[in-house]
Design an enzyme around this catalytic site. Structure first.
Site, mmCIF file in Angstrom:
data_model
loop_
_atom_site.group_PDB
_atom_site.id
_atom_site.type_symbol
_atom_site.label_atom_id
_atom_site.label_comp_id
_atom_site.label_asym_id
_atom_site.label_seq_id
_atom_site.Cartn_x
_atom_site.Cartn_y
_atom_site.Cartn_z
ATOM 1 C CG ASP A 92 38.920 67.633 9.881
ATOM 2 O OD1 ASP A 92 39.590 67.425 8.850
ATOM 3 O OD2 ASP A 92 37.947 66.931 10.207
ATOM 4 N N GLY A 94 37.951 69.902 6.875
ATOM 5 C CA GLY A 94 36.550 69.980 6.493
ATOM 6 C C GLY A 94 36.133 68.892 5.527
ATOM 7 N N GLY A 95 37.089 68.043 5.142
ATOM 8 C CA GLY A 95 36.778 66.981 4.192
ATOM 9 C C GLY A 95 35.665 66.068 4.663
ATOM 10 C CG PHE A 96 33.946 63.489 8.518
ATOM 11 C CD1 PHE A 96 33.854 62.139 8.224
ATOM 12 C CD2 PHE A 96 33.018 64.045 9.381
ATOM 13 C CE1 PHE A 96 32.851 61.358 8.796
ATOM 14 C CE2 PHE A 96 32.021 63.284 9.963
ATOM 15 C CZ PHE A 96 31.938 61.935 9.665
ATOM 16 C CD GLN A 188 40.377 58.999 3.566
ATOM 17 O OE1 GLN A 188 39.700 57.970 3.696
ATOM 18 N NE2 GLN A 188 40.184 60.058 4.332
ATOM 19 N N GLY A 215 39.000 58.066 7.134
ATOM 20 C CA GLY A 215 38.045 57.140 6.540
ATOM 21 C C GLY A 215 37.766 55.907 7.376
ATOM 22 C CG ASP A 265 39.490 64.223 16.163
ATOM 23 O OD1 ASP A 265 38.364 64.704 15.941
ATOM 24 O OD2 ASP A 265 40.105 63.532 15.320
ATOM 25 C CB CYS A 303 36.715 61.034 37.931
ATOM 26 S SG CYS A 303 37.044 62.407 36.795
ATOM 27 C CB CYS A 305 36.942 66.048 36.639
ATOM 28 S SG CYS A 305 35.245 65.517 36.940
ATOM 29 C CB CYS A 308 34.285 63.441 40.118
ATOM 30 S SG CYS A 308 33.593 62.640 38.652
ATOM 31 C CG HIS A 334 32.930 63.015 34.435
ATOM 32 N ND1 HIS A 334 33.849 62.492 35.335
ATOM 33 C CD2 HIS A 334 32.399 61.947 33.782
ATOM 34 C CE1 HIS A 334 33.845 61.172 35.245
ATOM 35 N NE2 HIS A 334 32.985 60.817 34.315
#
Length: 369
Positions: A92, A94-96, A188, A215, A265, A303, A305, A308, A334
């Site tokens: 990313d 870094g804007g956010f 945006q 955004g 994400d 699940c 994983c 579990c 998990h």
């Protein structure tokens, strides 16, 4: 080097299955990307990520710029070598993070001056600087520097912000020095349909390897987020991947996939895991609660994983109550596997042209209905 392969389109919705090829391997879409903000997915090792079938992870330019610094990571051979993860990585811009520092930053056309959240020192990020940092980090997919419009924002602010994001994108394209990194532009426009269209036109004019919608999921009602997706996605090319930034709750993953989103994400699965909450096929479970003191069933019987298969709710509650690090490790494994497996099932449902029914069944079991 970069290719998006459209494998299947659902004739009953806008969902699709794709495959994006990168220098560090391919991943199938729709996909959920675990977030490794500081070159690590919190409480989860790269080996764990491979075992839960994570195909791509995300790291953050802002945090890695502050520490340990992009030059050090470059000296280490790039982010893949530094963190020993040899599948695709997205960084990313870094804007956010920068724009979330509302009281600590000053936005101008040249870039953003802000105070570090670590020590208060003055820092400056511009489109050129962000490209320099991401080129040094060496991720497969890099994001253009954008201004993440907050919610709520008035129309004029959202318009100016979207226009600046488009101008900054052009500077990012000019400053990018590596052809082995796919630069994605970010659409945006806040919660205004006409501004989303304006931003999309400006961003899409640059013919990039992929595009993101930014955004959203910043405090607005989910119905409004879906409305913005409905007016933006039809403008985006089918032959390029579409990334909805910062979205990771199961309902939003399903609704986004139905509308044609390919990449998601969010820090949600690991963050709530560290707070004692897990995702299950029957809804969220707050494992720290006393009700699970003698519950010797797995977190989620459906699940597959490691957690579990080997541990019970009672044991994990015990770890939480005694502040053992293993609680965060097992719960994070998990939760991440739950969302990755959800997207595997979404792809299977699209292949079988039954994603709408899958969404409805999932919502009923999870408790959304």
């Amino acid at each position: 080097m970069f290719e998006f392969e459209l494998i299947k389109e659902d004739p009953r919705s806008k969902a699709r299955i794709g495959r994006f090829h990168t220098p560090h391997g391919s991943f199938d879409t729709p996909v959920f990307m675990p977030v490794g903000t500081q070159a690590t997915v919190k409480a989860v090792t790269p080996k764990d990520l491979e075992e839960i079938q994570a195909r791509i992870i995300l790291s953050n330019t802002y945090h890695l710029y502050l520490r340990p610094g992009h030059e050090l990571i470059k000296e280490a051979g790039g982010l893949h070598n530094f963190m020993n993860w040899h599948r695709p990585i997205l960084t990313d811009s870094g804007g956010f993070q920068v724009f979330s520092l509302a009281d600590l930053r000053d936005i101008k056309e040249e870039g953003v001056t802000f105070q570090s959240h670590l020590d208060g020192s003055t820092c400056f990020l511009s489109p050129e600087r962000v490209m320099e940092i991401q080129n040094a980090l060496g991720a497969d997919i890099i994001m253009a520097f954008d201004e993440c419009t907050p919610y709520p924002a008035d129309y004029d602010y959202a318009r100016r912000s979207a226009e600046r994001t488009t101008r900054w994108l052009k500077r990012c394209i000019q400053a990018n020095r590596r052809e082995d990194q796919a630069l994605f532009g970010i659409i945006q426009g806040g919660t205004y349909a006409d501004l989303r269209q304006m931003s999309a036109e400006g961003v899409l004019a640059n013919d990039l390897p992929g595009y993101a919608i930014g955004g959203l999921s910043v405090g607005e009602p989910k119905s409004l987020m879906y409305e913005m997706l409905d007016c933006t996605l039809p403008l985006m090319p089918k032959e390029k991947p579409r990334y909805l930034m910062g979205v990771g709750s199961p309902d939003c993953l399903l609704e986004g996939a139905l509308r044609g989103i390919d990449m998601f994400d969010c820090v949600l699965p690991t963050r709530i895991a560290r707070n004692g909450t897990v995702l299950t096929s029957r809804g969220k479970v707050v494992v720290r609660n006393a009700a699970y003191e003698r519950d010797f069933s797995p977190l989620d019987p459906e699940c597959d994983c490691y957690t579990c298969k080997n541990f019970t709710r009672a044991y994990i509650r015990h770890l939480i109550k005694t502040n053992e690090i293993l609680a965060s490790i097992l719960s994070s494994i998990h939760n991440l596997r739950f969302l990755i497996r959800l997207m595997e099932q979404v792809r299977e449902a699209i292949q079988q042209e039954r994603l709408i029914e899958y969404r409805d069944d999932f919502f009923e079991k999870f408790g959304y209905v």
